[in-house]
Design a protein around this motif. Sequence first.
Motif, PDB file in Angstrom:
ATOM      1  N   PHE A   1       0.831  -1.204   0.000  1.00 40.04           N
ATOM      2  CA  PHE A   1       0.000   0.000   0.000  1.00 40.04           C
ATOM      3  C   PHE A   1       0.867   1.255   0.000  1.00 40.04           C
ATOM      4  O   PHE A   1       0.554   2.242  -0.674  1.00 40.04           O
ATOM      5  CB  PHE A   1      -0.925   0.013   1.220  1.00 40.04           C
ATOM      6  CG  PHE A   1      -1.939  -1.092   1.257  1.00 40.04           C
ATOM      7  CD1 PHE A   1      -2.365  -1.707   0.097  1.00 40.04           C
ATOM      8  CD2 PHE A   1      -2.468  -1.510   2.470  1.00 40.04           C
ATOM      9  CE1 PHE A   1      -3.309  -2.726   0.140  1.00 40.04           C
ATOM     10  CE2 PHE A   1      -3.409  -2.520   2.521  1.00 40.04           C
ATOM     11  CZ  PHE A   1      -3.831  -3.137   1.353  1.00 40.04           C
TER      12      PHE A   1
ATOM     13  N   LYS B   1       2.213   2.141  -3.467  1.00 38.89           N
ATOM     14  CA  LYS B   1       1.284   2.803  -4.395  1.00 38.89           C
ATOM     15  C   LYS B   1       0.592   4.003  -3.759  1.00 38.89           C
ATOM     16  O   LYS B   1      -0.311   4.583  -4.360  1.00 38.89           O
ATOM     17  CB  LYS B   1       0.265   1.806  -4.929  1.00 38.89           C
ATOM     18  CG  LYS B   1      -0.685   1.219  -3.906  1.00 38.89           C
ATOM     19  CD  LYS B   1      -1.651   0.265  -4.613  1.00 38.89           C
ATOM     20  CE  LYS B   1      -2.695  -0.293  -3.664  1.00 38.89           C
ATOM     21  NZ  LYS B   1      -3.658  -1.166  -4.364  1.00 38.89           N
TER      22      LYS B   1
ATOM     23  N   HIS C   1      -1.467   4.321  -1.277  1.00 38.19           N
ATOM     24  CA  HIS C   1      -2.886   4.216  -0.925  1.00 38.19           C
ATOM     25  C   HIS C   1      -3.134   2.991  -0.059  1.00 38.19           C
ATOM     26  O   HIS C   1      -2.755   1.876  -0.428  1.00 38.19           O
ATOM     27  CB  HIS C   1      -3.766   4.128  -2.181  1.00 38.19           C
ATOM     28  CG  HIS C   1      -5.228   4.234  -1.858  1.00 38.19           C
ATOM     29  ND1 HIS C   1      -6.012   3.125  -1.592  1.00 38.19           N
ATOM     30  CD2 HIS C   1      -6.039   5.309  -1.715  1.00 38.19           C
ATOM     31  CE1 HIS C   1      -7.245   3.521  -1.318  1.00 38.19           C
ATOM     32  NE2 HIS C   1      -7.289   4.843  -1.395  1.00 38.19           N
ATOM     33  N   ASP C   2      -3.739   3.217   1.089  1.00 41.03           N
ATOM     34  CA  ASP C   2      -4.085   2.119   2.003  1.00 41.03           C
ATOM     35  C   ASP C   2      -5.446   1.575   1.592  1.00 41.03           C
ATOM     36  O   ASP C   2      -6.489   2.107   1.973  1.00 41.03           O
ATOM     37  CB  ASP C   2      -4.110   2.656   3.440  1.00 41.03           C
ATOM     38  CG  ASP C   2      -4.532   1.606   4.468  1.00 41.03           C
ATOM     39  OD1 ASP C   2      -4.730   0.436   4.083  1.00 41.03           O
ATOM     40  OD2 ASP C   2      -4.685   1.971   5.652  1.00 41.03           O
ATOM     41  N   ASP C   3      -5.440   0.494   0.823  1.00 42.36           N
ATOM     42  CA  ASP C   3      -6.685  -0.073   0.318  1.00 42.36           C
ATOM     43  C   ASP C   3      -7.578  -0.603   1.439  1.00 42.36           C
ATOM     44  O   ASP C   3      -8.800  -0.635   1.296  1.00 42.36           O
ATOM     45  CB  ASP C   3      -6.397  -1.224  -0.648  1.00 42.36           C
ATOM     46  CG  ASP C   3      -5.759  -0.757  -1.939  1.00 42.36           C
ATOM     47  OD1 ASP C   3      -5.672   0.471  -2.146  1.00 42.36           O
ATOM     48  OD2 ASP C   3      -5.343  -1.621  -2.737  1.00 42.36           O
ATOM     49  N   ASP C   4      -6.974  -1.031   2.533  1.00 44.84           N
ATOM     50  CA  ASP C   4      -7.763  -1.658   3.601  1.00 44.84           C
ATOM     51  C   ASP C   4      -8.465  -0.637   4.493  1.00 44.84           C
ATOM     52  O   ASP C   4      -9.657  -0.786   4.790  1.00 44.84           O
ATOM     53  CB  ASP C   4      -6.862  -2.555   4.455  1.00 44.84           C
ATOM     54  CG  ASP C   4      -6.472  -3.832   3.747  1.00 44.84           C
ATOM     55  OD1 ASP C   4      -7.150  -4.200   2.763  1.00 44.84           O
ATOM     56  OD2 ASP C   4      -5.482  -4.461   4.173  1.00 44.84           O
TER      57      ASP C   4
ATOM     58  N   GLN D   1      -7.671   3.079   4.434  1.00 45.35           N
ATOM     59  CA  GLN D   1      -7.599   4.468   3.954  1.00 45.35           C
ATOM     60  C   GLN D   1      -6.764   5.375   4.863  1.00 45.35           C
ATOM     61  O   GLN D   1      -7.017   6.582   4.974  1.00 45.35           O
ATOM     62  CB  GLN D   1      -8.995   5.079   3.765  1.00 45.35           C
ATOM     63  CG  GLN D   1      -9.790   4.438   2.641  1.00 45.35           C
ATOM     64  CD  GLN D   1     -10.292   3.035   2.996  1.00 45.35           C
ATOM     65  OE1 GLN D   1     -10.953   2.869   4.028  1.00 45.35           O
ATOM     66  NE2 GLN D   1      -9.978   2.055   2.187  1.00 45.35           N
TER      67      GLN D   1
ATOM     68  N   GLU E   1      -5.770   9.267   4.090  1.00 49.41           N
ATOM     69  CA  GLU E   1      -6.710   9.981   3.235  1.00 49.41           C
ATOM     70  C   GLU E   1      -7.219  11.262   3.892  1.00 49.41           C
ATOM     71  O   GLU E   1      -7.479  12.253   3.226  1.00 49.41           O
ATOM     72  CB  GLU E   1      -7.896   9.061   2.878  1.00 49.41           C
ATOM     73  CG  GLU E   1      -7.518   7.859   2.031  1.00 49.41           C
ATOM     74  CD  GLU E   1      -6.920   8.270   0.691  1.00 49.41           C
ATOM     75  OE1 GLU E   1      -7.620   8.925  -0.100  1.00 49.41           O
ATOM     76  OE2 GLU E   1      -5.737   7.956   0.456  1.00 49.41           O
TER      77      GLU E   1
END
Length: 561
Positions: A446, A449, A451-454, A456, A459
């Motif tokens: 994450f 890239k 971005h923390d997909d799990d 967020q 954000e």
Amino acid sequence: METANNTFDEQTDFIVVGTGGGALCGALTMLSQGNQVIVLEKSSLVGGTTARSGGVMWIPNNRFLLRDGLDESEERARTYLEALCGEQQNTPGSTPLRRQTYITRAAQMLEFLLQQGIDIDRYRYWPDYYDELPGGLSVGRSVGAKLFDINQLGEWKQRMVPGFMPYPAMVDEAMQMPYFKRSPKAFWLCVKMVGRALYAKLTGKHYVSAGAALQARQLHALLRMEADLRTDSPVSSLIEQNSQIVGVVTVKDGKPWRIGARLGVLVGAGGFAHNQSMRDQYLPGTSDLWTSAAPTDTGEMIQEMARHGAQLAQMDEMVGNQCTLPPGSKRGDIRATAQSITAKPHAILVDQTGVRYMNEGGSYMAFCKGMLQRNQAEAAVPSWGIFDSRYLKKYMFAGIMPGGKIPQEWFDSGYLKKADSLAELASLLDLSPDTLQATVERFNGFVAKNHDDDFQRGERAYDRWLGDPLHKPNPTLGTLEKGPFYAFPVVPGDVGTYGGVVTDEHARVLRADGSVIAGLYATGVSTASVMGRYYPGAGSSVGPSMTWGYVAARHAAEKDA
């Protein structure tokens, strides 16, 4: 239950029970209107948990936001609070009317304090905790008292609850100190603070900051008005006559002392953070060992108001403050917060299976609720904060400055685990090496890239504010890959409870049927919070406490009846 028999040892206009932020504000408001006030503090020290705290107040639509040309209004603040708090269940302390009243009256309370000579300003950047919601402000709505020379209190200086910061810095300034080796701005800020300290020494001043400054400033204003403030004066009971509270029973010279109150009684005596039996009843799975609330926070005035028919609500809520307890931590100490650790780059939080389960940033109240909720499914109290070697070089850990020496006792006692590899660390924690490795690798992906997909993380503006402003591209996202690796326990601590008696828009205490207990007002964490089950931004306890203390005194004096 005490009842009046028309005999009092003493009478006054208004009685204030406790000396937290809202209690002192209520007393100051009543005195400013020309009425008599007696303030009763059960301990030998004045200030309550407010003095131990950051002393930050969340004040919507405040004059400083407007002064600085920021996009704020009552409507925007209402939009934010309704988006966050509007759909809550079983929160009678947080009605639309109470929330709207808070938005209006908080700014008025702030104006009153400024008129009394209490020097306050906004924090330039302290984001609302849910700034992504409609009406949220990424710069925040938080204000705080400026530094205060506590020597101005004379003999009362020794009777103040000590604050948590030993150096002359505003809270937001202190947060920059750990970066002094990496940031010219932080370096010169530290030079400025050293200059302040030298100036204070040369001129015989003793500056306090944060909650200690707020409370000392309020006390100073009260002393100028020759307030009748009595320490070592616990209230054992409220006196009731014809379904109205008309006074209290306290202690004088070791004997019961009955004081009548012509205009009413304001209870601002704190919550029940240090009452383990009440915690077991309302906040199971939490401990009074984990709280940073003042040791006087024992809940007896909440129980006393309930004995007179007050409705209790939101008792299962607390102002969570994820913390860690290094060796040597003592009961009643201010706990080392873990929020500033797990939200930094190169750090994550995992449960006792080695799985990451939430955003390590965000609201501390939401963080601790998430930890307790996770514990229902998987063991997560304590959880493990995990970080790599870069963390210790760049950031503070439990009071140790970046690059500082960790006490050997922390390793010897098993409090801080250290291992050359994640697999070895997992074995020290009795975790599956494969699970911990997979968790870290997923998080590192994450980070790669951005971005923390799990969950967020990063954000929200608030997440990024908690991180490292010098770390790019995201201040809170950094890989864990440079050994040795470390782990430490994190528990769902608190800075106070968040439930109590239900009050109306005038801070009057209500019965379960919605009727008013005449003559009885309450504020602070003696009450069910106007915010319900959320914490909108920094100062969402102190701000309401101060505001409802102000509102109560205005109403009791019939200025807003």
